[in-house]
Scaffold this motif. Sequence first.
Motif, PDB file in Angstrom:
ATOM      1  N   UNK A   1       0.825  -1.208   0.000  1.00 36.60           N
ATOM      2  CA  UNK A   1       0.000   0.000   0.000  1.00 36.60           C
ATOM      3  C   UNK A   1       0.854   1.251   0.000  1.00 36.60           C
ATOM      4  N   UNK A   2       1.961   1.222   0.701  1.00 34.12           N
ATOM      5  CA  UNK A   2       2.866   2.358   0.740  1.00 34.12           C
ATOM      6  C   UNK A   2       4.290   1.812   0.732  1.00 34.12           C
ATOM      7  N   UNK A   3       5.127   2.397  -0.115  1.00 35.27           N
ATOM      8  CA  UNK A   3       6.493   1.909  -0.235  1.00 35.27           C
ATOM      9  C   UNK A   3       7.294   2.245   1.017  1.00 35.27           C
TER      10      UNK A   3
ATOM     11  N   UNK B   1      -2.483   3.459   6.978  1.00 33.54           N
ATOM     12  CA  UNK B   1      -3.610   3.468   7.917  1.00 33.54           C
ATOM     13  C   UNK B   1      -4.862   2.891   7.253  1.00 33.54           C
ATOM     14  N   UNK B   2      -5.084   3.247   6.010  1.00 30.54           N
ATOM     15  CA  UNK B   2      -6.244   2.743   5.274  1.00 30.54           C
ATOM     16  C   UNK B   2      -6.187   1.223   5.158  1.00 30.54           C
ATOM     17  N   UNK B   3      -5.009   0.691   4.869  1.00 36.97           N
ATOM     18  CA  UNK B   3      -4.833  -0.763   4.758  1.00 36.97           C
ATOM     19  C   UNK B   3      -5.137  -1.439   6.089  1.00 36.97           C
ATOM     20  N   UNK B   4      -4.644  -0.868   7.180  1.00 36.88           N
ATOM     21  CA  UNK B   4      -4.877  -1.449   8.505  1.00 36.88           C
ATOM     22  C   UNK B   4      -6.364  -1.444   8.851  1.00 36.88           C
ATOM     23  N   UNK B   5      -7.043  -0.340   8.571  1.00 30.05           N
ATOM     24  CA  UNK B   5      -8.465  -0.239   8.898  1.00 30.05           C
ATOM     25  C   UNK B   5      -9.304  -1.186   8.046  1.00 30.05           C
TER      26      UNK B   5
ATOM     27  N   UNK C   1     -11.368  -7.471  -2.213  1.00 29.04           N
ATOM     28  CA  UNK C   1     -10.868  -6.825  -3.432  1.00 29.04           C
ATOM     29  C   UNK C   1     -10.126  -5.540  -3.102  1.00 29.04           C
ATOM     30  N   UNK C   2     -10.646  -4.779  -2.143  1.00 24.75           N
ATOM     31  CA  UNK C   2      -9.990  -3.522  -1.770  1.00 24.75           C
ATOM     32  C   UNK C   2      -8.619  -3.782  -1.160  1.00 24.75           C
ATOM     33  N   UNK C   3      -8.521  -4.786  -0.279  1.00 18.96           N
ATOM     34  CA  UNK C   3      -7.250  -5.087   0.381  1.00 18.96           C
ATOM     35  C   UNK C   3      -6.254  -5.696  -0.591  1.00 18.96           C
TER      36      UNK C   3
ATOM     37  N   UNK D   1      -6.740   0.995  -4.324  1.00 12.28           N
ATOM     38  CA  UNK D   1      -7.514   1.467  -3.176  1.00 12.28           C
ATOM     39  C   UNK D   1      -6.916   2.740  -2.591  1.00 12.28           C
ATOM     40  N   UNK D   2      -5.601   2.740  -2.423  1.00  8.41           N
ATOM     41  CA  UNK D   2      -4.928   3.906  -1.861  1.00  8.41           C
ATOM     42  C   UNK D   2      -5.078   5.123  -2.755  1.00  8.41           C
ATOM     43  N   UNK D   3      -5.058   4.916  -4.065  1.00  8.63           N
ATOM     44  CA  UNK D   3      -5.195   6.043  -5.005  1.00  8.63           C
ATOM     45  C   UNK D   3      -6.528   6.746  -4.818  1.00  8.63           C
TER      46      UNK D   3
END
Length: 863
Positions: free
Chosen positions: A419-421, A469-473, A492-494, A500-502
């Motif tokens: 989700x984040x590098x 944070x979005x991935x964790x939630x 699908x979102x995870x 999803x992050x975009x």
Amino acid sequence: MKTSTLKTVAHSHVTSQRKKFVLTSISIGVAAFFLAAVFLLTQTLTASFRAASEPLYSRADYVVNAPGSGLMLSAQQGSADQSATLTQQQVDALKNSSEVDIVGTRSLTYLGFTTDKTSSSESMRAEALPDSPDSFTYDFEGALPTNKNQVAIPSTMADKLGLSLGDSISVEGPAGQAADTENQAFTVSAVYSVDTTLSPDSMTFYFEPQVLDSLIPAAQNNSAELSNYEEVSVKLKDAAAGFPEDLKDKLSSGSADTQPVIVSSSEQVDLYVKQLSMGLDVLTYVLLTFAGIALVVATFVIANTFRVLTTLRVSELAMLRTLGAQRRQLTTMLLREALALGFFSSLVGVVLAFILAALAQLFVPRGIVIGFSPIAALVGIGVGILVTVASSLVPAVKAMKVSPLSALSTAQRAESEPAVSRPTMTAGALLLVAGAGLYVFAVVADRPFLVLIATFVLAIGALLLFPLLLWLLLKVLQRIARGSTVTLALNQAVNSMQRTASTGVIVFLSATLISGVLMGHSTGVASNAKMSETAYPVALNSPVFEEESEKGQHLEWSQIQQKEEELEGIDHVSSASLAAPAGVITEGFPEDQGQGPEVFAVDPEKISQTIAGLDQELTENTVLLPVAFDSSLDGKTVVISAGQHRVEATARVSEVGFYAPLISKNTAQPLLESADTQTTGYSAMVNTEPGLTSVEAQTVLEEVASATGADESKIFGGINDKLRNEQVMKIIVGVMLGLLSLATIIALIGVANTLSLSAFQRRRENAMLRSIGLSAKKLARLVALESLLIAAVSVICGIAAGIGLAMLGVQVLAVDGIDIVYAVNPFALLVVAVFGTGLAYLASLLPAKKASRVSPVTALAIS
């Protein structure tokens, strides 16, 4: 492979994929439009200021300025210690010189006047006509004044007041004093054309020179050596020779306090434009800040578009590599596509801004000059190209790191990336730590500007770490979710976290900005209310019994008590106290401070309840003075007189700033029985319950005005200050939300664009779901539900971040010594949550519908 071949490939790709670039192109165009519009607005205001100032000096070669005039002070060429007007000797030297003609003057003579068509006094600046009528700058109707009973007025005032040739005005002195002349009535003999109220002459009335002196009370001059002119415009008999040196010597005073400043007429215009433009730089910076916010949101949209499209072209790019294309050439090709997209999208936005500016010229008031500056076009297009190319750079470089063999053997999937590098996560964490440290230092060291910088650094850090944070939630929701559709949507979102992050980052940023502004506004309103309550000793101070006062009638104290009870019967009024004019301090007051002040009689018990924080009890035979009075008066005996009646009292200086000296009604009894007409009427002081809302405060103001019979414009106090400041804050927050709506529009476009590209990228996945029995309707519902969940989590996080950042940011006021009262408007934030999530959901419906229409057979056949 030749570069020209790659140029063809780049052009072919942009053309063939134009539908996928449409929403991105709109985002770029909107941002470029806003940027160009900002520069067009500032150029328009500057051009309008110049157009308003140039007629003043169109007939002059040079202008002689007083060193301390307002113009010199604003240009930082003078100081407040220097004279604001020229000396009479300097004016006489110009008048008597054979080398110049005076073609204009600017005086400091501001007078009041009334007309038969207006119910209240208006203000004007009185000016003398130039020596020669031919030197008058403006076009006019009628005839310029030729006698002492005529006046020339500007068209702006004529239109405002409905005046025309032949109408009369009555001139007053400063602050409504009668002018020092028997001829106060003047006939309008000329109306001269002033295009705009921006002009310094929009309220200037021209009189015959000898009349002007009679209109100026002698007290208006601080010294007989000074004139009333702050500047004199002159035309040279020999302009080529420059300003005469011998005349300069005559004007030289030998003192820096009165030494005139001589500039050319063009330089004078520049100075006036600079003075009129004060505050324009601040407006420009504010607008550019919001333009920058729009560009930041557009950057996310552009970067995501190129990331998805570049990922889809990995195989194509690998094929070009096998055919001999180098990484540098392919990177250049991708950047060339971005450059073309940025140029044409920005061009459309800038052209639209210029078209709207041209249309605005048909509707703006006369005198407003639209500034069609090429700088606006260059900045709009240049920044649009720069942002587009910069946003496409990272996806282009990432694509080139994939080897041709890997790209051709397996499809590279964006969702396989985290989700984040790691570098982004590290940068975000470092920014949070650095921002927190800087914030603590700024608060401890009382550095307001550093508070804002630290808050901005924390905001950037939070934005970089939000995808994590979005991935964790979403993972938490994935564990507690019930229902197959919700679970599948969360899976699908995870599993596609980059996509999803975009979407989430764009929604998060918009929600943070809007909720931050709303939180700041709520806190500002609450802090302003507390500040008004503490800064003003009473909530309202209103004249009362005005009709009786004008007739010189004296009221019984029972009548005063009855009015106090009526005022205390108003909802939210906690106490009221009436003050009756009792007399004037005639002895014991320092002579160098002028005439002694008027004293008012009050009920000591009532006044102690009404004036907040009154530190001294009003006892018999004492007069309580406000804090503004000299503390040396404390303990001295003064004499208060009303006609033949005299009362001695001991002065006590309070620490509270009520509006006039007070004595008890018992002490004032002999004075109140005087038949002499008092100079000031009765006054009602009202205090209210703390923490009134704007609606409650406005209602109290209206009911107090009704009870006292006073016009609301005559009532002052803490409530007025509260309502006035809240109105200003309401306008500011409205403007800010209006400007943020541009970023919100770009964000919605970005959400729709991301979901459209995501649906295209996930054709095979969606086809697989269809092939195992998921209907087209349920697939569309699944895609929309996934977007709804992402938007809901992002909006809630954005609201929380906005509240937190606003709480940190408003501490800049606490550093400046203002007490902060934090306040949240739950309803406004609920609206942000509902509308933010709802709009994001609506933006997903069309992409979801498109995704469901793709045939499973066709999608599975795609390699």
